[in-house]
Scaffold this active site. Structure first.
Site, PDB file in Angstrom:
ATOM      1  N   CYS A 258      -3.151  41.507 -40.840  1.00 37.12           N
ATOM      2  CA  CYS A 258      -3.877  40.284 -40.858  1.00 37.12           C
ATOM      3  C   CYS A 258      -2.561  39.228 -41.802  1.00 37.12           C
ATOM      4  CB  CYS A 258      -4.829  39.598 -41.757  1.00 37.12           C
ATOM      5  SG  CYS A 258      -5.578  38.074 -41.814  1.00 37.12           S
TER       6      CYS A 258
ATOM      7  N   LYS B 171     -13.374   4.754  -1.458  1.00 35.48           N
ATOM      8  CA  LYS B 171     -14.278   4.298  -0.290  1.00 35.48           C
ATOM      9  C   LYS B 171     -14.319   3.272   0.568  1.00 35.48           C
ATOM     10  CE  LYS B 171     -16.816   8.362  -2.132  1.00 35.48           C
ATOM     11  NZ  LYS B 171     -18.287   8.538  -2.622  1.00 35.48           N
TER      12      LYS B 171
ATOM     13  N   GLU C 169     -21.876  14.856  -8.995  1.00 38.87           N
ATOM     14  CA  GLU C 169     -20.554  15.941  -9.713  1.00 38.87           C
ATOM     15  C   GLU C 169     -21.226  16.237 -10.321  1.00 38.87           C
ATOM     16  OE1 GLU C 169     -16.199  16.523  -8.821  1.00 38.87           O
ATOM     17  OE2 GLU C 169     -17.726  15.709  -7.713  1.00 38.87           O
TER      18      GLU C 169
ATOM     19  N   CYS D  22      -8.767  40.378 -37.037  1.00 36.45           N
ATOM     20  CA  CYS D  22      -9.118  41.034 -38.992  1.00 36.45           C
ATOM     21  C   CYS D  22     -10.198  40.872 -39.561  1.00 36.45           C
ATOM     22  CB  CYS D  22      -8.029  39.884 -40.166  1.00 36.45           C
ATOM     23  SG  CYS D  22      -8.271  39.941 -41.566  1.00 36.45           S
TER      24      CYS D  22
ATOM     25  N   ASP E 111     -14.009  14.857 -12.829  1.00 32.81           N
ATOM     26  CA  ASP E 111     -12.892  16.338 -13.108  1.00 32.81           C
ATOM     27  C   ASP E 111     -14.167  17.572 -13.452  1.00 32.81           C
ATOM     28  OD1 ASP E 111     -11.803  18.974 -12.953  1.00 32.81           O
ATOM     29  OD2 ASP E 111     -10.985  17.905 -15.341  1.00 32.81           O
TER      30      ASP E 111
ATOM     31  N   ASP F 110      -3.874  21.257 -12.089  1.00 34.58           N
ATOM     32  CA  ASP F 110      -3.822  20.872 -10.312  1.00 34.58           C
ATOM     33  C   ASP F 110      -2.451  20.015 -10.232  1.00 34.58           C
ATOM     34  OD1 ASP F 110      -5.985  21.586 -10.828  1.00 34.58           O
ATOM     35  OD2 ASP F 110      -6.991  19.114 -11.341  1.00 34.58           O
ATOM     36  N   ALA F 111      -1.207  19.747 -10.585  1.00 33.33           N
ATOM     37  CA  ALA F 111      -0.053  19.314 -10.787  1.00 33.33           C
ATOM     38  C   ALA F 111       0.465  19.959  -8.946  1.00 33.33           C
ATOM     39  CB  ALA F 111       0.343  18.024 -11.229  1.00 33.33           C
TER      40      ALA F 111
ATOM     41  N   LYS G 167     -12.549   9.164 -10.260  1.00 32.33           N
ATOM     42  CA  LYS G 167     -13.081  10.973  -9.396  1.00 32.33           C
ATOM     43  C   LYS G 167     -13.027  11.600 -10.670  1.00 32.33           C
ATOM     44  CE  LYS G 167     -10.050  13.925  -6.975  1.00 32.33           C
ATOM     45  NZ  LYS G 167     -10.752  15.084  -8.162  1.00 32.33           N
TER      46      LYS G 167
ATOM     47  N   CYS H  85     -10.707  38.244 -46.858  1.00 37.82           N
ATOM     48  CA  CYS H  85      -9.649  37.711 -45.586  1.00 37.82           C
ATOM     49  C   CYS H  85     -10.106  35.818 -46.700  1.00 37.82           C
ATOM     50  CB  CYS H  85     -10.343  37.763 -44.676  1.00 37.82           C
ATOM     51  SG  CYS H  85      -8.612  36.406 -43.581  1.00 37.82           S
TER      52      CYS H  85
ATOM     53  N   TYR I  87      -1.230  22.809  -8.168  1.00 35.13           N
ATOM     54  CA  TYR I  87      -1.288  23.512  -6.683  1.00 35.13           C
ATOM     55  C   TYR I  87      -1.125  21.964  -5.747  1.00 35.13           C
ATOM     56  CZ  TYR I  87      -5.149  23.894  -3.996  1.00 35.13           C
ATOM     57  OH  TYR I  87      -5.523  24.349  -2.264  1.00 35.13           O
ATOM     58  N   ASP I  88      -1.515  20.786  -6.381  1.00 31.02           N
ATOM     59  CA  ASP I  88      -0.858  19.714  -5.079  1.00 31.02           C
ATOM     60  C   ASP I  88       0.442  19.349  -4.572  1.00 31.02           C
ATOM     61  OD1 ASP I  88      -2.946  18.268  -5.929  1.00 31.02           O
ATOM     62  OD2 ASP I  88      -3.154  17.050  -7.006  1.00 31.02           O
TER      63      ASP I  88
ATOM     64  N   GLU J 293     -14.565   4.062  -7.622  1.00 29.26           N
ATOM     65  CA  GLU J 293     -15.623   4.802  -8.988  1.00 29.26           C
ATOM     66  C   GLU J 293     -14.345   6.064  -9.319  1.00 29.26           C
ATOM     67  OE1 GLU J 293     -17.218   8.579  -5.851  1.00 29.26           O
ATOM     68  OE2 GLU J 293     -18.109   6.659  -5.711  1.00 29.26           O
TER      69      GLU J 293
ATOM     70  N   SER K 164     -13.823  17.920   1.399  1.00 29.86           N
ATOM     71  CA  SER K 164     -13.164  17.229   1.039  1.00 29.86           C
ATOM     72  C   SER K 164     -12.062  16.063   0.915  1.00 29.86           C
ATOM     73  CB  SER K 164     -11.364  18.453   0.439  1.00 29.86           C
ATOM     74  OG  SER K 164     -11.166  18.521  -0.626  1.00 29.86           O
ATOM     75  N   LEU K 165     -11.496  15.732  -0.128  1.00 26.32           N
ATOM     76  CA  LEU K 165     -10.583  14.020   0.253  1.00 26.32           C
ATOM     77  C   LEU K 165      -9.318  14.157   0.625  1.00 26.32           C
ATOM     78  CD1 LEU K 165     -12.355  12.012  -2.238  1.00 26.32           C
ATOM     79  CD2 LEU K 165     -12.804  11.654   0.139  1.00 26.32           C
TER      80      LEU K 165
ATOM     81  N   LYS L 252      -4.963  10.280  -7.266  1.00 29.06           N
ATOM     82  CA  LYS L 252      -4.968  11.285  -8.497  1.00 29.06           C
ATOM     83  C   LYS L 252      -3.880  10.190  -8.789  1.00 29.06           C
ATOM     84  CE  LYS L 252      -6.280  15.421  -8.608  1.00 29.06           C
ATOM     85  NZ  LYS L 252      -5.389  16.287  -7.675  1.00 29.06           N
TER      86      LYS L 252
ATOM     87  N   CYS M 157      -4.558  37.958 -45.222  1.00 30.73           N
ATOM     88  CA  CYS M 157      -4.788  38.583 -46.165  1.00 30.73           C
ATOM     89  C   CYS M 157      -4.044  39.942 -46.576  1.00 30.73           C
ATOM     90  CB  CYS M 157      -5.907  38.856 -46.763  1.00 30.73           C
ATOM     91  SG  CYS M 157      -6.720  39.414 -44.953  1.00 30.73           S
TER      92      CYS M 157
ATOM     93  N   TYR N  29     -23.087  10.029  -5.454  1.00 29.57           N
ATOM     94  CA  TYR N  29     -22.326   8.862  -5.133  1.00 29.57           C
ATOM     95  C   TYR N  29     -21.973   8.733  -3.708  1.00 29.57           C
ATOM     96  CZ  TYR N  29     -19.936  13.673  -4.115  1.00 29.57           C
ATOM     97  OH  TYR N  29     -19.640  15.152  -3.580  1.00 29.57           O
TER      98      TYR N  29
END
Length: 668
Positions: A411, A293, A177, A429, A121, A34-35, A119, A434, A37-38, A117, A83-84, A317, A414, A229
């Site tokens: 393996c 909010k 959520e 294997c 995931d 996420d970091a 957040k 084993c 992407y942000d 509240e 989205s927020l 975040k 074994c 929420y």
């Protein structure tokens, strides 16, 4: 940055963010954190702000989520599910508070009431209740149109099918959520890795994958939960504030996160964030920030929305739980089902308060995709309080001569043969002896649905292994009374009972023995089909993949797994020792010693005098095997009307061809 370079960067960022949106929202398989992407998203926002004329008309900064999947019925939301906007620093939140007050025309020292509240995931959904009854449930989708997942949402115990109130509103739309708590998430991922399936990156993706099942029975097996929420469209009910809504709906049995709280002013808001940061690691679910909010619905309406997010809410975040360290060694871990997983030994590093010295690399495809090598400097992340994972390699710090690790040929425990089934990423294997798999193999072998060795439970099996009395399942049949007398709290009578149970298991049905061997993809049902088709372990062991596929419901993947198991020399030795010990399973649906024992029949064309199943039963009662394809091992082909390629192949191979009448005469 010059305009031309900015345009190229904007185009690349837009395309890359859209790709990651598809991976995250539609395929539940993100490639980046996420970091990361942000960071891409913020860079694109910054460039578009600096060069507004270069912003693309379909820029991802103006979108919400991903497009709904075609496999689900689409649902249009009565009000967009936006989205927020994200905040990452304390200053971001101070700026947000200032913007709210300026927009509302309030003095700078005004203390606004906010609802704060955790957040979650998870996956955003909308529940629509009409006259108190759940009418439809959908995902957020692209914010305007979502996916109809009503049947799956109904399997979540926290979602009431009917509101618990004597006077339900005509219409109540609730946003919530859906999430997967951490304990079942860890268990779920362990099971996926042991089955050779890629683990989910985080609880959010596990929840999304569970919610998007076409078969709601699969969703029902996964312990999803939900926190509600916010309201959407309403009819016959009014709320004055966010807090009013959140206080009311729990009385109707709609769950609200108990950590939700009303705060007054920026200082209380900042204190709430710090409190959640401290509680983060102790919660039974994953949170990645705090949502703030404006409490008053009147103020929310006045503030309104921007293109993709409301002005009255923001997501603050948490910083990513990451650290940089060095991969000191990559070793091979053998799981209880034989899956060989690459694991990184790391130079110990503190990641958000926990010393980390190893990290999962998931599977060999993942290892190759990220190009992780011994000596690499890497970024490690703890997500969802699960086993740490290597996020990425810092390539410019790679030491000279770093060698790419190879998939093991044998393996590491074994030394047995390693196989990789088609369409699987797992390296496995398959050896019965084993040591890494022995405990679970013996438990499965002795279980009630397999060889049903009454009394030989987990604790006794663990003692057998700790005392080194058995090294494979065949050794069970060599145990003596004095062996059991070494156990804790073992009496002579109990030892006798165990030996009698072991002796009785020697004559279990053939399908039970096949199932007990723990062959990959062979469950009880398939074991019964194989027992009926081949009549003995010896016949099954000699069957080609082509012959295996000819068995009803046995596909290429299962056939390959069975063939690989019986190609293993160590497995064949164990089977021979089982036979020597007197394990002689009862044959089912097949007459050993029949006139056509060991013969193979193939039926083709339109049969008029009997059905395909009736013909198959006829030959099996005489000890023969009914195959689905013609090979050199086929003895007879019975051809009805309009027989095609099988008949032609039989003639090419010189296989005897019978008419229906000739076949019936043969059976008399």
């Amino acid at each position: 940055m010059e305009a031309q370079a900015a345009a190229q960067r904007i185009a690349w960022l837009s395309k890359e963010i859209e790709r990651h949106n598809r991976l995250y929202y539609e395929q539940d398989m993100p490639e980046i954190t996420d970091a990361e992407y942000d960071a891409l998203f913020r860079e694109l926002q910054g460039l578009e702000k600096e060069f507004p004329e270069l912003a693309l008309p379909d820029s991802p900064t103006g979108r919400v989520g991903g497009r709904p999947l075609a496999k689900f019925t689409q649902v249009r939301h009565s009000m967009p599910m936006l989205s927020l906007e994200n905040a990452f620093t304390e200053q971001d939140m101070i700026d947000f508070d200032d913007r709210v007050k300026r927009f509302l025309g309030l003095a700078a020292d005004t203390g606004i009431s906010y609802v704060c509240e955790p957040k979650m995931d998870g996956v955003a959904v909308e529940l629509v209740y009409r006259e108190g009854v759940l009418a439809i449930g959908s995902t957020r989708g692209d914010g305007v149109v979502g996916e109809d997942v009503t049947r799956n949402l109904k399997t979540i115990k926290d979602v009431p099918l009917r509101l618990e109130t004597q006077e339900p509103p005509e219409l109540l739309t609730v946003r919530g959520e859906v999430y997967l708590p951490l304990a079942p998430f860890r268990k779920f991922n362990r099971e996926r890795e042991e089955a050779g399936e890629p683990p989910f990156a985080n609880p959010r993706n596990a929840a999304a994958g569970s919610l998007r099942q076409l078969d709601s029975r699969i969703t029902a097996k996964r312990p999803l939960s939900i926190f509600c929420y916010a309201p959407g469209e309403l009819g016959g009910v009014e709320f004055t504030a966010q807090s009013h809504f959140l206080e009311t709906i729990p009385t109707w049995r709609l769950p609200v996160n108990p950590l939700t709280r009303v705060v007054h002013g920026i200082q209380e808001m900042l204190a709430y964030y710090q409190e959640m940061m401290e509680k983060r690691d102790d919660l039974p679910y994953e949170i990645d920030g705090v949502v703030v909010k404006v409490d008053s619905f009147r103020m929310q309406r006045e503030l309104g929305e921007k293109s993709r997010s409301p002005r009255w809410a923001i997501a603050w975040k948490f910083p990513p739980r990451q650290a940089t360290t060095v991969v000191e060694q990559i070793f091979h871990s053998v799981g209880r089902t034989g899956v060989i997983t690459p694991v990184a030994f790391l130079k110990p590093v503190n990641v958000s308060g926990v010393m980390v010295s190893r990290a999962t690399l998931h599977n060999w495809e993942e290892l190759e995709r990220k190009d992780i090598r011994e000596g690499d400097t890497v970024i490690v992340e703890r997500a969802g309080d699960v086993i740490p994972a290597v996020v990425q390699v810092i390539m410019d710090q790679r030491p000279e001569g770093a060698v790419k690790p190879e998939v093991p040929a044998t393996c590491p425990v074994c030394g047995g043969e390693v196989v990789r089934l088609p369409d699987e990423v797992a390296v496995r294997c398959v050896a019965l002896n084993c040591p890494a798999q022995l405990l679970e193999r013996v438990k499965h072998f002795a279980s009630r649905r397999a060889m049903d060795i009454e009394g030989l439970g987990d604790k006794f099996i663990e003692q057998l292994l700790s005392l080194k009395l058995i090294k494979d399942v065949a050794d069970i049949y060599s145990l003596k009374e004095e062996d059991f007398m070494q156990f804790e709290r073992m009496g002579k009578k109990l030892a006798e009972n165990l030996l009698n149970a072991i002796e009785a298991s020697k004559e279990r049905d053939l399908s039970r023995l096949i199932f007990a061997l723990g062959i990959r993809h062979v469950g009880e049902h398939t074991a019964k089909l194989l027992a009926g088709a081949f009549g003995s372990i010896e016949n099954l062991a000699k069957a080609s993949e082509e012959e295996l596929v000819s068995v009803r419901e046995v596909g290429p993947q299962v056939a390959t797994s069975i063939a690989d198991f019986f190609r293993n020399e160590e497995n064949l030795k164990v089977l021979e020792r089982l036979k020597e010990a007197g394990v002689s399973p009862k044959v089912e649906e097949k007459r050993v010693g029949g006139r056509f024992t060991g013969k193979t029949f193939v039926f083709t064309g339109a049969l008029e005098k009997f059905t395909r199943d009736e013909a198959k039963k006829m030959v099996e009662l005489e000890g023969a095997h009914a195959a689905g394809s013609v090979s050199k091992k086929t003895d007879y082909v019975v051809a009805g009307a309009d027989a095609g390629s099988k008949l032609e192949k039989a003639r090419q191979l010189g296989v005897r061809v019978l008419t229906e009448e000739e076949f019936l005469e043969l059976m008399q």
